[in-house]
Design an enzyme around this catalytic site. Structure first.
Site, PDB file in Angstrom:
ATOM      1  N   ALA A  85     -37.788  23.012 -10.812  1.00 59.97           N
ATOM      2  CA  ALA A  85     -38.000  23.595 -12.056  1.00 59.97           C
ATOM      3  C   ALA A  85     -37.403  25.059 -12.191  1.00 59.97           C
ATOM      4  O   ALA A  85     -36.341  25.190 -12.707  1.00 59.97           O
ATOM      5  CB  ALA A  85     -39.485  23.803 -12.132  1.00 59.97           C
ATOM      6  N   SER A  86     -37.987  25.888 -11.407  1.00 58.41           N
ATOM      7  CA  SER A  86     -37.340  27.325 -11.498  1.00 58.41           C
ATOM      8  C   SER A  86     -35.998  27.799 -11.300  1.00 58.41           C
ATOM      9  O   SER A  86     -35.536  28.635 -11.970  1.00 58.41           O
ATOM     10  CB  SER A  86     -38.404  28.154 -10.669  1.00 58.41           C
ATOM     11  OG  SER A  86     -38.420  27.728  -9.373  1.00 58.41           O
ATOM     12  N   HIS A 108     -48.428  15.819 -11.625  1.00 60.43           N
ATOM     13  CA  HIS A 108     -47.890  16.734 -10.965  1.00 60.43           C
ATOM     14  C   HIS A 108     -48.815  17.818 -10.560  1.00 60.43           C
ATOM     15  O   HIS A 108     -50.040  17.588 -10.858  1.00 60.43           O
ATOM     16  CB  HIS A 108     -46.909  17.690 -12.071  1.00 60.43           C
ATOM     17  CG  HIS A 108     -46.173  18.637 -11.500  1.00 60.43           C
ATOM     18  ND1 HIS A 108     -46.656  20.095 -11.267  1.00 60.43           N
ATOM     19  CD2 HIS A 108     -44.874  18.904 -11.172  1.00 60.43           C
ATOM     20  CE1 HIS A 108     -45.486  20.692 -10.730  1.00 60.43           C
ATOM     21  NE2 HIS A 108     -44.551  19.986 -10.895  1.00 60.43           N
ATOM     22  N   GLY A 140     -38.856  23.706  -4.048  1.00 59.27           N
ATOM     23  CA  GLY A 140     -37.968  24.438  -3.643  1.00 59.27           C
ATOM     24  C   GLY A 140     -36.467  24.018  -3.717  1.00 59.27           C
ATOM     25  O   GLY A 140     -35.529  24.808  -3.063  1.00 59.27           O
ATOM     26  N   GLU A 159     -43.860  16.434  -3.323  1.00 62.89           N
ATOM     27  CA  GLU A 159     -43.969  17.795  -3.586  1.00 62.89           C
ATOM     28  C   GLU A 159     -45.253  18.631  -2.698  1.00 62.89           C
ATOM     29  O   GLU A 159     -45.963  18.698  -3.248  1.00 62.89           O
ATOM     30  CB  GLU A 159     -43.950  18.143  -4.933  1.00 62.89           C
ATOM     31  CG  GLU A 159     -42.732  17.689  -5.883  1.00 62.89           C
ATOM     32  CD  GLU A 159     -42.840  18.504  -7.156  1.00 62.89           C
ATOM     33  OE1 GLU A 159     -41.777  19.388  -7.238  1.00 62.89           O
ATOM     34  OE2 GLU A 159     -43.715  18.337  -7.760  1.00 62.89           O
ATOM     35  N   LYS A 202     -41.554  23.087 -17.279  1.00 62.97           N
ATOM     36  CA  LYS A 202     -42.924  23.690 -17.109  1.00 62.97           C
ATOM     37  C   LYS A 202     -43.280  24.380 -18.369  1.00 62.97           C
ATOM     38  O   LYS A 202     -43.073  24.039 -19.368  1.00 62.97           O
ATOM     39  CB  LYS A 202     -43.048  24.669 -15.864  1.00 62.97           C
ATOM     40  CG  LYS A 202     -42.677  23.696 -14.629  1.00 62.97           C
ATOM     41  CD  LYS A 202     -43.159  24.568 -13.240  1.00 62.97           C
ATOM     42  CE  LYS A 202     -43.296  23.522 -12.006  1.00 62.97           C
ATOM     43  NZ  LYS A 202     -43.572  24.288 -10.711  1.00 62.97           N
ATOM     44  N   ASN A 204     -37.702  20.140 -14.291  1.00 64.74           N
ATOM     45  CA  ASN A 204     -39.051  20.227 -15.456  1.00 64.74           C
ATOM     46  C   ASN A 204     -39.052  21.795 -15.544  1.00 64.74           C
ATOM     47  O   ASN A 204     -38.997  22.494 -14.870  1.00 64.74           O
ATOM     48  CB  ASN A 204     -40.345  20.034 -14.350  1.00 64.74           C
ATOM     49  CG  ASN A 204     -41.568  20.386 -14.836  1.00 64.74           C
ATOM     50  OD1 ASN A 204     -41.849  20.417 -16.111  1.00 64.74           O
ATOM     51  ND2 ASN A 204     -42.610  20.385 -13.809  1.00 64.74           N
TER      52      ASN A 204
END
Length: 214
Positions: A194-195, A85, A173, A133, A8, A6
């Protein structure tokens, strides 16, 4: 294992990430999908990577300014969508409407939830997948599989109790192949992250590590 990235609203190069994901998927046979901003769906899909929307509305064609139509994201090349989400929370009726709109358009679906009780409720609605999540761990770099593995085990059990065919993804995470392996050991069938990819200097290297234990 399914790896769903994702993006984002991070200031990343969506096409660069998509090309990296497509290359790694082709090289390894792993299933990797990318969920960009709605405005980037078409250009991401053009890379050949499996492309997902970050959200669709339950609305159909008509007077619905600001809605993200399932039909529109499908036309742009998406084959699936996230719903609910933690950064785009919906009422239960809106989750159900989004699922119906996605199904009518042929989009695959993942409904996100914070905990096992919510996973059970989400699975009852009949999505293709659910994702657990805990919001406090999203973007933390600490995977839920390590911080609180019981949440993952209980989420898998909750989905199995109400709707056994619905697989569970593990989010929050996730950033390494070891995290993906740990999620699999806890009974999940994929990860949502994501990150760890969107903010990476070398997304292809991160993606290769993510699928290295699959």
């Amino acid at each position: 294992m399914f790896v769903l990235v994702n993006l984002k609203a991070y200031p990343c190069d969506a096409e660069r990430v998509a090309r990296a994901a497509a290359t790694v998927a082709d090289d390894t046979g792993a299933r990797i999908a990318v969920a960009p901003q709605a405005a980037h769906l078409e250009s991401v899909a053009a890379t050949g990577v499996e492309t997902w929307a970050q959200h669709v509305s339950g609305a159909g064609h008509g007077s619905h300014t600001g809605s993200t139509l399932a039909a529109a994201v499908a036309d742009a090349g998406a084959t699936g969508t996230l719903l609910n989400h933690s950064e785009k929370r919906l009422r239960l009726a809106d989750v159900d409407a989004g699922l119906r709109a996605a199904e009518d358009t042929g989009l695959e679906t993942v409904v996100c939830a914070n905990n096992p009780r919510q996973i059970a409720a989400a699975a009852t609605l009949g999505p293709d997948m659910v994702a657990v999540e805990p919001p406090e761990l999203i973007g933390s770099g600490t995977p839920v599989s390590r911080a609180d593995p019981d949440v993952v085990r209980e989420a898998v059990a909750a989905a199995d109790e109400v709707n056994p065919p619905v697989p569970v993804l593990c989010g929050a995470g996730i950033s390494t192949g070891a995290d993906v392996e740990a999620a699999a050991d806890l009974g999940t069938e994929g990860v949502l992250l994501a990150s760890g990819v969107a903010k990476a200097d070398d997304p292809e290297s991160v993606l290769r590590d993510l699928v290295s234990e699959v």
